[in-house]
Design a protein around this motif. Structure first.
Motif, short mmCIF file in Angstrom:
data_model
loop_
_atom_site.label_atom_id
_atom_site.label_comp_id
_atom_site.label_asym_id
_atom_site.label_seq_id
_atom_site.Cartn_x
_atom_site.Cartn_y
_atom_site.Cartn_z
N THR A 38 0.83 -1.21 0.00
CA THR A 38 0.00 0.00 0.00
C THR A 38 0.86 1.26 0.00
O THR A 38 0.51 2.25 -0.63
N ALA A 39 2.03 1.21 0.70
CA ALA A 39 2.91 2.40 0.73
C ALA A 39 3.47 2.67 -0.67
O ALA A 39 3.47 3.82 -1.14
N VAL A 40 3.92 1.61 -1.35
CA VAL A 40 4.46 1.78 -2.71
C VAL A 40 3.34 2.21 -3.66
O VAL A 40 3.52 3.09 -4.51
N ALA A 41 2.15 1.63 -3.46
CA ALA A 41 1.00 2.02 -4.31
C ALA A 41 0.68 3.49 -4.11
O ALA A 41 0.41 4.21 -5.08
N ALA A 42 0.74 3.95 -2.84
CA ALA A 42 0.44 5.37 -2.56
C ALA A 42 1.43 6.28 -3.29
O ALA A 42 1.03 7.27 -3.89
N ILE A 43 2.72 5.91 -3.27
CA ILE A 43 3.73 6.73 -3.96
C ILE A 43 3.44 6.74 -5.47
O ILE A 43 3.49 7.78 -6.13
N ASN A 44 3.10 5.56 -6.00
CA ASN A 44 2.77 5.48 -7.44
C ASN A 44 1.54 6.34 -7.77
O ASN A 44 1.51 6.99 -8.82
N LEU A 45 0.55 6.32 -6.88
CA LEU A 45 -0.66 7.11 -7.13
C LEU A 45 -0.36 8.61 -7.09
O LEU A 45 -0.89 9.38 -7.89
N ILE A 46 0.50 9.00 -6.16
CA ILE A 46 0.88 10.42 -6.09
C ILE A 46 1.59 10.83 -7.38
O ILE A 46 1.30 11.87 -7.98
N PHE A 47 2.49 9.95 -7.83
CA PHE A 47 3.25 10.28 -9.04
C PHE A 47 2.44 10.09 -10.33
O PHE A 47 2.93 10.40 -11.41
N ALA A 48 1.20 9.59 -10.18
CA ALA A 48 0.33 9.57 -11.37
C ALA A 48 -0.10 11.00 -11.70
O ALA A 48 -0.47 11.30 -12.83
N SER A 49 -0.03 11.90 -10.70
CA SER A 49 -0.46 13.28 -10.93
C SER A 49 0.69 14.27 -10.96
O SER A 49 0.50 15.43 -11.31
N ASP A 51 5.23 14.87 -11.60
CA ASP A 51 6.42 14.27 -12.22
C ASP A 51 7.56 14.09 -11.22
O ASP A 51 8.31 13.12 -11.28
N SER A 52 7.71 15.08 -10.34
CA SER A 52 8.83 15.01 -9.40
C SER A 52 8.52 15.82 -8.16
O SER A 52 7.62 16.67 -8.17
N ILE A 53 9.27 15.56 -7.10
CA ILE A 53 9.17 16.38 -5.88
C ILE A 53 10.56 16.94 -5.62
O ILE A 53 11.49 16.18 -5.31
N GLY A 55 12.73 17.90 -7.60
CA GLY A 55 13.72 17.35 -8.53
C GLY A 55 13.94 15.85 -8.38
O GLY A 55 14.68 15.24 -9.16
N LEU A 56 13.29 15.24 -7.40
CA LEU A 56 13.46 13.78 -7.20
C LEU A 56 12.31 13.03 -7.88
O LEU A 56 11.14 13.41 -7.74
N ASN A 57 12.68 11.96 -8.60
CA ASN A 57 11.64 11.21 -9.31
C ASN A 57 11.03 10.13 -8.41
O ASN A 57 11.45 9.95 -7.26
N LYS A 58 10.06 9.41 -8.95
CA LYS A 58 9.33 8.40 -8.18
C LYS A 58 10.27 7.34 -7.60
O LYS A 58 10.16 6.97 -6.43
N ASP A 59 11.22 6.88 -8.41
CA ASP A 59 12.12 5.82 -7.94
C ASP A 59 13.00 6.30 -6.78
O ASP A 59 13.30 5.53 -5.87
N GLU A 60 13.39 7.57 -6.86
CA GLU A 60 14.21 8.12 -5.77
C GLU A 60 13.40 8.23 -4.47
O GLU A 60 13.92 7.97 -3.38
N ILE A 61 12.12 8.56 -4.60
CA ILE A 61 11.26 8.65 -3.40
C ILE A 61 11.05 7.24 -2.82
O ILE A 61 11.12 7.05 -1.59
N ILE A 62 10.85 6.25 -3.69
CA ILE A 62 10.67 4.87 -3.18
C ILE A 62 11.98 4.40 -2.53
O ILE A 62 11.97 3.71 -1.51
N GLU B 12 4.66 22.29 -2.20
CA GLU B 12 5.71 23.30 -2.34
C GLU B 12 6.69 22.98 -3.47
O GLU B 12 7.13 23.86 -4.19
N TYR B 13 7.05 21.70 -3.59
CA TYR B 13 8.18 21.35 -4.46
C TYR B 13 7.82 20.52 -5.69
O TYR B 13 8.70 20.10 -6.42
N SER B 14 6.52 20.26 -5.93
CA SER B 14 6.21 19.46 -7.12
C SER B 14 5.74 20.38 -8.25
O SER B 14 5.48 21.56 -8.03
#
Lengths: 262, 219
Positions: A38-49, A51-53, A55-62, B12-14
């Motif tokens: 569920t945690a990985v799914a939540a990150i994937n769902l956030i990154f569905a909307s 591109d980055s946080i 400057g960090l991409n989805k894989d870096e957040i995981i 803030e950062y996205s």
């Protein structure tokens, strides 16, 4: 040498105790496994909307979350479990039987109550979910940064252990400290990059909730987005302060307990 | 506060334009509602007592086990309810866009939460240790109910699927009816009502079957 023999005996005993109820613990494996899903799914769902946080991409957040999971299991099974046992023994008075033996009290609790079986049982399936979810080609990991991240992991673990030893030691005066140790669950942090965390979050991490540092700092450092000294200096100071304070408070509490129970 | 921090960082950062105030209000309301309804608290207490073997002494008394567990929860864990009410109040101060449909949604949310607690408690009659199953349910409840990621933040097709499941009707739907009622359709409410009815019948049947089996074997 005697201490080593005792530690070995404790580890073996702990292994046998955990394995004796291994069947009953399967539901825990499912629980942590599905938590990871569920945690990985939540990150994937956030990154569905997005591109980055920062400057960090989805894989870096995981990847940061993977380090966070490592921090979680180490805090719960290596720090919390032995200290909870210590508090329970202070509460019940069972600590007396250990005080008359020529062993280091803290080594005794660490070796006999660190649940290695639980770490292997719960953590490995959970790590598997994170590891499989990461596209490793999207990560730019250097050997030096990763090695230093491990160093920071050990250092933040030590601060966490020392900080919670201070809280556990309050049981010498109050007779109970379980609720104080529960702070580890309440303030366990989030999978956010350390460099983007607000200042109040970092301040909490360096002072009263070091497990929050342990969850996100090493993973963020491994990605190469943090500088060495701004991390090393406050961590070193936190280690020195928590070491001195925990030693002083624990020894004072132990003396009080010894004089009251003798 | 900690989930709100994560959303503050994302806002803030996205590269998306999301209003932090909306997210903060959402999480205060969602956490408050979820805590007030009790998450899986009743099942937790039940499973704990079953594990300790304390159910037998309760079964011989003229009490309804589920009502008893709710009594324990609401009678003694007052602080949790106070924190839940404060959390809801903060959420309402940040954003209020109240809809009377909430009076329809709250009983649905309560019924689904209650029936899920009954179903999870029933597992304790069969397994020695059911807390892992309860925790597994809780993780799904957090994801599909909108406690980890608000459903309005998800792509529409995924959010629509989540709204067909019972979890969203315990947290997300009541929260939106206090914050952004136009996002909840009558069809969503009817879906929740159907889930509440189906789960009530299922929970009733399973509970009575389990308790009879326990009585026959356990006495």
């Amino acid at each position: 040498m005697k201490s080593l023999t005792l530690i070995k005996a404790n580890v073996v005993h702990n292994w046998q105790r955990s394995n004796a109820f291994f069947g009953n613990n399967w539901t825990n494996v499912f629980s942590t496994f599905f938590y990871s899903i569920t945690a990985v799914a939540a990150i994937n769902l956030i990154f569905a909307s997005i591109d980055s946080i920062g400057g960090l991409n989805k894989d870096e957040i995981i990847y940061i979350a993977l380090w966070g999971q490592l921090g979680f299991y180490v805090s719960i099974y290596v720090t919390l479990a032995p200290l909870k046992a210590l508090v329970e023994d202070i509460h019940s008075g069972s600590l007396d039987s250990w005080l008359i033996r020529p062993v280091s009290l803290l080594s005794q609790y660490m070796s006999s109550h660190t649940d290695f079986v639980a770490i292997a049982r719960d953590a490995i399936p959970s790590f598997g979910v994170y590891i499989l979810a990461i596209s490793w080609n999207n990560l730019n990991l250097g050997m030096l940064d990763t090695s230093l991240a491990f160093l920071f992991f050990v250092m933040t673990f030590y601060i966490t252990y020392r900080f919670y030893l201070i809280l556990a030691s309050t049981a010498f005066w109050q007779g109970e400290a379980s609720s104080a140790l529960g702070l580890m669950w309440t303030l366990d942090g989030q999978s956010l990059p350390f460099n983007l965390a607000p200042n109040w979050y970092k301040t909490l991490g360096y002072t009263v909730a070091p497990q929050m540092l342990m969850r996100i700092l090493p993973g963020t450092y491994a990605l190469g987005v943090l500088s060495f000294w701004p991390v090393m200096i406050p961590i070193t100071i936190a280690i020195i302060v928590t070491y001195i304070l925990s030693r002083y408070i624990f020894n004072k509490g132990l003396k009080k307990y010894g004089s009251a129970s003798s | 506060m900690l989930p709100i921090t994560l959303w503050f960082v994302i806002a803030e950062y996205s590269n998306t334009t999301i209003e932090f105030r909306t997210f903060a209000a959402y999480f205060f309301l969602a956490a408050g509602i979820s805590h007030f309804l009790g998450h899986v608290a009743v099942a937790s207490e039940f499973i704990k007592q079953a594990k300790r073997g304390e159910l037998n002494s309760l079964l011989v008394k003229p009490v309804n086990l589920i009502t008893y567990m709710y009594g324990l929860r609401y009678g003694f864990v007052i602080i949790v309810n106070i924190v839940a009410i404060i959390s809801i109040a903060i959420g309402l101060i940040l954003i209020t866009n109240f809809s009377p449909k909430i009076f329809f949604s709250i009983p649905i949310a309560f019924t689904i939460t209650l029936t899920m607690n009954v179903l999870l408690s029933s597992v304790a009659f069969y397994l020695k240790e059911a807390s892992g199953i309860k925790n597994t349910y809780y993780h799904f409840h957090r994801l599909f109910g909108g406690l980890l990621v608000p459903l309005f933040f998800l792509p529409t097709n995924i959010a629509s699927i989540f709204l067909l499941l019972p979890f969203a009707h315990t947290v997300y739907v009541p929260t939106q009816l206090l914050q952004n009622p136009s996002s909840i359709t009558n069809t969503n409410l009817i879906t929740g009502a159907v889930w509440a009815a189906v789960l009530s019948v299922t929970a009733y049947a399973i509970w009575h079957h389990s308790i009879k089996r326990y009585d026959a074997v356990g006495t």
